[in-house]
Write an enzyme that holds these catalytic residues in place. Sequence first.
Site, short mmCIF file in Angstrom:
data_model
loop_
_atom_site.label_atom_id
_atom_site.label_comp_id
_atom_site.label_asym_id
_atom_site.label_seq_id
_atom_site.Cartn_x
_atom_site.Cartn_y
_atom_site.Cartn_z
N ASN A 93 0.83 -1.20 0.00
CA ASN A 93 0.00 0.00 0.00
C ASN A 93 0.87 1.25 0.00
O ASN A 93 1.21 1.77 -1.06
CB ASN A 93 -0.96 -0.06 1.19
CG ASN A 93 -2.04 1.00 1.13
OD1 ASN A 93 -1.78 2.12 0.73
ND2 ASN A 93 -3.25 0.64 1.51
N ILE A 119 -5.38 0.00 -2.73
CA ILE A 119 -5.55 1.45 -2.85
C ILE A 119 -6.72 1.88 -1.97
O ILE A 119 -7.85 1.42 -2.15
CB ILE A 119 -5.83 1.86 -4.31
CG1 ILE A 119 -4.76 1.28 -5.26
CG2 ILE A 119 -5.90 3.37 -4.44
CD1 ILE A 119 -5.05 1.53 -6.74
N ASP A 120 -6.44 2.75 -1.00
CA ASP A 120 -7.49 3.28 -0.12
C ASP A 120 -7.85 4.69 -0.59
O ASP A 120 -6.96 5.50 -0.82
CB ASP A 120 -6.98 3.36 1.33
CG ASP A 120 -6.49 2.02 1.85
OD1 ASP A 120 -6.98 0.99 1.38
OD2 ASP A 120 -5.60 2.03 2.73
N TYR A 121 -9.13 4.95 -0.71
CA TYR A 121 -9.52 6.31 -1.12
C TYR A 121 -10.69 6.84 -0.31
O TYR A 121 -11.47 6.08 0.26
CB TYR A 121 -9.84 6.34 -2.62
CG TYR A 121 -11.14 5.63 -2.98
CD1 TYR A 121 -11.15 4.25 -3.18
CD2 TYR A 121 -12.34 6.34 -3.09
CE1 TYR A 121 -12.33 3.59 -3.49
CE2 TYR A 121 -13.53 5.69 -3.39
CZ TYR A 121 -13.51 4.32 -3.59
OH TYR A 121 -14.69 3.67 -3.88
N PHE A 131 -5.36 7.71 -0.07
CA PHE A 131 -4.74 7.84 1.25
C PHE A 131 -3.78 6.69 1.49
O PHE A 131 -4.02 5.57 1.03
CB PHE A 131 -5.82 7.83 2.34
CG PHE A 131 -6.48 9.18 2.53
CD1 PHE A 131 -7.28 9.70 1.53
CD2 PHE A 131 -6.28 9.91 3.70
CE1 PHE A 131 -7.88 10.94 1.69
CE2 PHE A 131 -6.87 11.14 3.86
CZ PHE A 131 -7.67 11.67 2.87
#
Lengths: 247, 203
Positions: A93, A119-121, A131
């Site tokens: 990540n 993928i963090d959003y 993020f």
Amino acid sequence: MLHSGQLYKSVQFSTNIYIGDPLIAVKIFNEKLAEELSIVDIDPCKYGSEIQFELLEQIAGECFMPLSYGGGIKTVEDVRKILYSGFEKVVLNSIVFKNQEVVRQMVDEFGSSTIVVSIDYKTINGMKQVFVDGGKTNTNIELMDYLQTVKSLQVGEIILKAIDLDGTMSGMDLETIQKVSSAIQVPVIANGGVGHLNDISAGFSAGASAVGVSSLFVFKGPLKAVLINYPDPQVTKQVRNRSHVIV
Amino acid sequence: MIGIIDYGCGNVGSVQNMFSKIGIWSEKIAKPENLTDYSGIVLPGVGAFDTGARRLKSTGFWDALKQFVEVDQKPILGICLGMQLFFEGSDEGSEAGFGWLPGNVQKFSASESLRIPHMSWNAVDFKSPRYTDLTANNFYFVHAYHAPANLDPMYVLGTTLYGEMFPSAVEHNNITGFQFHPEKSLVYGMELLKRWNLIHLEK
């Protein structure tokens, strides 16, 4: 998800609900015939602590299904150690944002299929922003731009997580799932917001190759008692082959 | 008692735990002494062919296994790299294998649409009636190399289709090999290990 060596479920990446001892949970997933298990340790992401290789080896020893691990992976050597402890895939990540060169080396060394990027959003003023650091740091990069970078790294799989929806069981961000899956060829595992079996089907229709389901599998009833299980077995039969169990 | 060879090529914990789950006694062995005390051996392993062959030699397991399989004629089960080492060699490296099965382990032929390594659940079409009545024939695979596609059918216990047809389970008398990972294949793997045990150790 691991925190202080114990298993938790997050809500919007912050509140953590205690689920239990990871080794016992793994045994339950063995019984429930989960076809793949993904384990994320949030401590290295958020607080920079070391990867708990020993615990990972214990977990892998108890697991009778393929496994992936994410959390604090920084070097090619980290990946080698994790794979040798009995994991099949690693999930990257923050490192993807911070050092793309090392990600390229990992792909070269261990093959695309082994390297998964998560993928963090979050949606901020209508913009989807990526993020990192366990949801702590805003990269100020728009999701679709970030995706182009990830695409060039030739990783084998993408895990897409909507932070706003995490643990809310309020339905998935189908529009984004659709945009992301049509922009890249590798499988997309969509996460965040599944509260209902219909949400899983909707995620697949939007283009996801798999849907991460967590709250639905670990909480039971209106008071959200902790009970690791698939929901009604009759209904889940149709989705289970394609849904990942991500805790 | 089954001995599981621990030669530093991957975690053997899940193999041992799976045996204990199905009520079969097994233990990890890190030293080649007393190998003959075991009624059967499992040779697991992940990673490169040459690394595996060299580790077996440097730990002394190489000669002990040859004795066990060739002289004592006792049952051995190879999993993944363990199975590949049963062949004469591999296109992946330059070290010789045990040569219990003919030919060289080969790479999947490259093609645009085929992802290598082959990393997924896939079906095994068993050729022997001793294995065809299992409840399920889906197992978990992680590999970039496979047993020779032109292997003499007398050694082919099962085949799998991934871009091409390859032998995913092999057998020659006391020697059995699975390319896939029974220890990662839930109850289906347990049933298969139980069957191998029944055929080779409870006969």
